[in-house]
Scaffold this motif. Structure first.
Motif, PDB file in Angstrom:
ATOM      1  N   THR A 176      44.088  35.283  38.797  1.00 27.78           N
ATOM      2  CA  THR A 176      43.228  36.408  38.440  1.00 27.78           C
ATOM      3  C   THR A 176      44.068  37.647  38.136  1.00 27.78           C
ATOM      4  O   THR A 176      43.614  38.586  37.507  1.00 27.78           O
ATOM      5  CB  THR A 176      42.254  36.734  39.608  1.00 27.78           C
ATOM      6  N   CYS A 177      45.327  37.616  38.601  1.00 25.63           N
ATOM      7  CA  CYS A 177      46.225  38.784  38.563  1.00 25.63           C
ATOM      8  C   CYS A 177      46.594  39.181  37.127  1.00 25.63           C
ATOM      9  O   CYS A 177      46.935  38.336  36.312  1.00 25.63           O
ATOM     10  CB  CYS A 177      47.488  38.423  39.344  1.00 25.63           C
ATOM     11  N   TYR A 178      46.544  40.483  36.854  1.00 30.83           N
ATOM     12  CA  TYR A 178      46.917  40.977  35.526  1.00 30.83           C
ATOM     13  C   TYR A 178      48.414  40.821  35.260  1.00 30.83           C
ATOM     14  O   TYR A 178      48.861  40.906  34.129  1.00 30.83           O
ATOM     15  CB  TYR A 178      46.528  42.451  35.377  1.00 30.83           C
ATOM     16  N   GLU A 179      49.196  40.610  36.326  1.00 33.65           N
ATOM     17  CA  GLU A 179      50.636  40.394  36.135  1.00 33.65           C
ATOM     18  C   GLU A 179      50.955  38.909  35.957  1.00 33.65           C
ATOM     19  O   GLU A 179      52.139  38.538  35.832  1.00 33.65           O
ATOM     20  CB  GLU A 179      51.427  40.958  37.325  1.00 33.65           C
ATOM     21  N   GLY A 180      49.948  38.074  36.011  1.00 28.63           N
ATOM     22  CA  GLY A 180      50.153  36.646  35.726  1.00 28.63           C
ATOM     23  C   GLY A 180      50.707  35.847  36.886  1.00 28.63           C
ATOM     24  O   GLY A 180      51.289  34.782  36.689  1.00 28.63           O
ATOM     25  N   GLY A 210      48.612  36.658  43.966  1.00 28.36           N
ATOM     26  CA  GLY A 210      48.990  37.572  42.881  1.00 28.36           C
ATOM     27  C   GLY A 210      49.972  38.654  43.286  1.00 28.36           C
ATOM     28  O   GLY A 210      50.657  38.547  44.305  1.00 28.36           O
ATOM     29  N   CYS A 211      50.012  39.720  42.483  1.00 31.12           N
ATOM     30  CA  CYS A 211      50.966  40.819  42.735  1.00 31.12           C
ATOM     31  C   CYS A 211      50.487  41.696  43.883  1.00 31.12           C
ATOM     32  O   CYS A 211      51.273  42.411  44.498  1.00 31.12           O
ATOM     33  CB  CYS A 211      51.147  41.653  41.469  1.00 31.12           C
ATOM     34  N   GLY A 212      49.174  41.670  44.146  1.00 28.28           N
ATOM     35  CA  GLY A 212      48.616  42.481  45.234  1.00 28.28           C
ATOM     36  C   GLY A 212      48.408  43.938  44.861  1.00 28.28           C
ATOM     37  O   GLY A 212      47.871  44.712  45.654  1.00 28.28           O
ATOM     38  N   LYS A 213      48.828  44.326  43.649  1.00 28.98           N
ATOM     39  CA  LYS A 213      48.771  45.751  43.297  1.00 28.98           C
ATOM     40  C   LYS A 213      47.814  46.062  42.149  1.00 28.98           C
ATOM     41  O   LYS A 213      47.296  47.167  42.053  1.00 28.98           O
ATOM     42  CB  LYS A 213      50.173  46.235  42.909  1.00 28.98           C
ATOM     43  N   CYS A 214      47.613  45.109  41.244  1.00 31.48           N
ATOM     44  CA  CYS A 214      46.784  45.407  40.063  1.00 31.48           C
ATOM     45  C   CYS A 214      45.306  45.469  40.485  1.00 31.48           C
ATOM     46  O   CYS A 214      44.935  44.970  41.549  1.00 31.48           O
ATOM     47  CB  CYS A 214      47.028  44.374  38.971  1.00 31.48           C
ATOM     48  N   PRO A 215      44.435  46.080  39.662  1.00 34.98           N
ATOM     49  CA  PRO A 215      43.021  46.224  40.050  1.00 34.98           C
ATOM     50  C   PRO A 215      42.364  44.886  40.368  1.00 34.98           C
ATOM     51  O   PRO A 215      41.542  44.790  41.285  1.00 34.98           O
ATOM     52  CB  PRO A 215      42.386  46.869  38.811  1.00 34.98           C
ATOM     53  N   SER A 216      42.746  43.856  39.625  1.00 33.66           N
ATOM     54  CA  SER A 216      42.138  42.547  39.818  1.00 33.66           C
ATOM     55  C   SER A 216      42.526  41.953  41.177  1.00 33.66           C
ATOM     56  O   SER A 216      41.684  41.416  41.896  1.00 33.66           O
ATOM     57  CB  SER A 216      42.585  41.646  38.670  1.00 33.66           C
ATOM     58  N   CYS A 217      43.813  42.053  41.516  1.00 34.46           N
ATOM     59  CA  CYS A 217      44.277  41.564  42.822  1.00 34.46           C
ATOM     60  C   CYS A 217      43.621  42.331  43.958  1.00 34.46           C
ATOM     61  O   CYS A 217      43.245  41.754  44.976  1.00 34.46           O
ATOM     62  CB  CYS A 217      45.789  41.722  42.941  1.00 34.46           C
ATOM     63  N   LYS A 218      43.507  43.647  43.794  1.00 33.72           N
ATOM     64  CA  LYS A 218      42.933  44.480  44.861  1.00 33.72           C
ATOM     65  C   LYS A 218      41.481  44.102  45.122  1.00 33.72           C
ATOM     66  O   LYS A 218      41.050  43.977  46.262  1.00 33.72           O
ATOM     67  CB  LYS A 218      43.029  45.964  44.477  1.00 33.72           C
TER      68      LYS A 218
HETATM   69 ZN    ZN Z   1      47.877  41.424  40.392  1.00 32.72          ZN
END
Ligand code: ZN
Length: 222
Positions: free
Chosen positions: A187-191, A196-204
């Protein structure tokens, strides 16, 4: 059991839909379609194919929309753009104009060719970014349009329509696939798959929903 075609990206939402469809109809009646449309991470398409294979769906198809980037511009299709929301903008710059209309119409054309009239998409209008093509009136209108356009009776299911992320995790848990969805989907915008990255809006959004659900599960029921 009627066959169903799930519009499937390999993310949390559409994988939850896929698991629900399989639980209700059996994998032999569930078909998946994935769109390769120049999204930031090609991994998304590969992951969707891998999950479809792991879940033994009846068929999986990847449809390439390689001209999308030529006609519209947004942060999801242009990795050089920073993801965010401009001041006073109605939704973040990750919104892809017309995406769900295009995908649903294309999926329906493909479904009809296979004799499938049930379609499923993982949109939700709770807890999300306010994308207009995730709202219930659009889904109802698109269903009516498909029926008028192709003179037949499609049923467009959107089982996550009114679920928050917390409720979506609860559904995954009831379906016995919470860990699978947590670790396997992207789901992460960083792929980055899984948490995920834990930081992008999608991960949050995803992490906050999971935390809320796990906390509510631990609380003694009244
Ligand atoms: Zn992310």
């Amino acid at each position: 059991m009627n066959p169903i075609l799930v519009i499937f990206s390999g993310g949390q939402d559409s994988t939850t839909c896929l698991m629900k469809a399989i639980a209700e109809r059996g994998a032999e009646n569930v078909h998946t379609v994935t769109f390769s449309y120049g999204q930031r991470h090609a991994l998304e398409v590969q992951l969707a194919e891998a999950i479809a294979r792991e879940q033994h769906v009846a068929s999986h198809k990847t449809i390439t929309v390689d001209w999308y980037r030529d006609i519209t511009h947004n942060a999801l299709l242009d990795p050089s753009m920073t993801i965010g929301r401009a001041e006073n903008a109605p939704f973040p710059n990750t919104f892809v104009e017309g995406r769900n209309a295009l995908f649903i119409l294309t999926a329906a054309i493909y479904a009809k060719s296979k004799g499938i009239y049930d379609l499923m998409i993982g949109v939700s209008d709770a807890d999300y970014s306010g994308y207009p093509d995730c709202r219930a009136p659009f889904i109802r209108s698109m269903n009516a349009t498909l029926n008028l356009a192709m003179d037949c009776t499609f049923t467009l299911y959107a089982p996550l329509q009114h679920l928050t992320k917390e409720q979506e995790w609860a559904l995954a848990d009831r379906l016995g696939c919470l860990e699978y969805i947590r670790t396997r989907t992207l789901t992460c915008y960083e792929g980055i798959p899984g948490d995920g990255c834990g930081k992008c809006p999608s991960c949050k959004l995803r992490a906050a929903g999971l935390k809320a659900y796990l906390e509510s599960k631990q609380r003694p029921q009244a």
